[in-house]
Design a protein around this motif. Structure first.
Motif, PDB file in Angstrom:
ATOM      1  N   LYS A  55       0.829  -1.211   0.000  1.00  0.00           N
ATOM      2  CA  LYS A  55       0.000   0.000   0.000  1.00  0.00           C
ATOM      3  C   LYS A  55       0.860   1.257   0.000  1.00  0.00           C
ATOM      4  O   LYS A  55       0.526   2.250  -0.632  1.00  0.00           O
ATOM      5  N   TRP A  56       1.991   1.216   0.691  1.00  0.00           N
ATOM      6  CA  TRP A  56       2.837   2.392   0.846  1.00  0.00           C
ATOM      7  C   TRP A  56       3.884   2.526  -0.244  1.00  0.00           C
ATOM      8  O   TRP A  56       4.482   3.583  -0.385  1.00  0.00           O
ATOM      9  N   GLU A  57       4.137   1.472  -0.981  1.00  0.00           N
ATOM     10  CA  GLU A  57       5.156   1.552  -2.022  1.00  0.00           C
ATOM     11  C   GLU A  57       4.788   0.714  -3.252  1.00  0.00           C
ATOM     12  O   GLU A  57       5.481  -0.235  -3.609  1.00  0.00           O
ATOM     13  N   PRO A  58       3.691   1.089  -3.921  1.00  0.00           N
ATOM     14  CA  PRO A  58       3.240   0.297  -5.076  1.00  0.00           C
ATOM     15  C   PRO A  58       4.254   0.249  -6.214  1.00  0.00           C
ATOM     16  O   PRO A  58       4.216  -0.660  -7.038  1.00  0.00           O
ATOM     17  N   GLN A  59       5.176   1.181  -6.240  1.00  0.00           N
ATOM     18  CA  GLN A  59       6.178   1.261  -7.294  1.00  0.00           C
ATOM     19  C   GLN A  59       7.376   0.341  -7.062  1.00  0.00           C
ATOM     20  O   GLN A  59       8.281   0.311  -7.877  1.00  0.00           O
TER      21      GLN A  59
END
Length: 172
Positions: A55-59
């Protein structure tokens, strides 16, 4: 004067480790993911599905080139591999434009799209650095019905790639 210099060096040497330990850690360099139609990690980032740390780092779904998993082989993001998780399915036509949102613009080898375990499209960037948003229109030919699309961004100057899965219904 010589003693003062030694004292200053000793104090500096004593404080340096404390500074390293107490300074804030910057996040890892970010990279990219498919934002439209919404990939699994885009759904997680939007809060549409409960997914854990992605959720916090989809990349950040990065792994060695050649994988076929939505998580890029990254155990922290294993939930992306769970086909029964209730992912939102996007209805699309027989061709669809996929948009990547890039937060670090790496030199790019190829962009690949797979459906049903087969490569359906490849775009060669020849090592160019892409803009912040990259779009590709993929023709699915005779494929229909529910499909999990695996999108892969192969980096030109490393052994890694970035992975994104998009759940779609082709022709519906």
């Amino acid at each position: 004067m010589h003693n003062k210099r030694r004292l200053a060096l000793a104090i500096g040497a004593g404080i340096a480790p404390l500074l390293v330990v107490t300074m804030p850690v910057s996040p890892a360099s970010a990279h990219g993911y498919v934002s439209s139609p919404p990939s699994r990690q885009a759904q997680c980032a939007a809060g549409a599905i409960e997914c854990g740390p992605i959720k916090w780092e989809p990349q950040s779904v990065e792994g060695p080139k050649g994988l076929t998993s939505c998580s890029g082989g990254n155990s922290r993001f294993a939930e992306l591999d769970d086909d029964a998780k209730g992912w939102q399915v996007t209805p699309i036509g027989r061709s669809q434009t996929f948009s990547w949102r890039l937060t670090a613009r790496h030199a790019t080898g190829t962009w690949q799209y797979f459906a049903g375990g087969k490569k359906v499209a490849e775009f060669n960037d020849g090592g160019a650095r892409p803009p912040e948003t990259v779009s590709h229109t993929v023709d699915f030919g005779g494929l229909t019905g529910r499909q999990k699309i695996l999108s892969v961004w192969n980096i030109a100057d490393t052994a890694n790639a970035f992975y994104a899965c998009i759940d779609v219904t082709i022709g519906g």
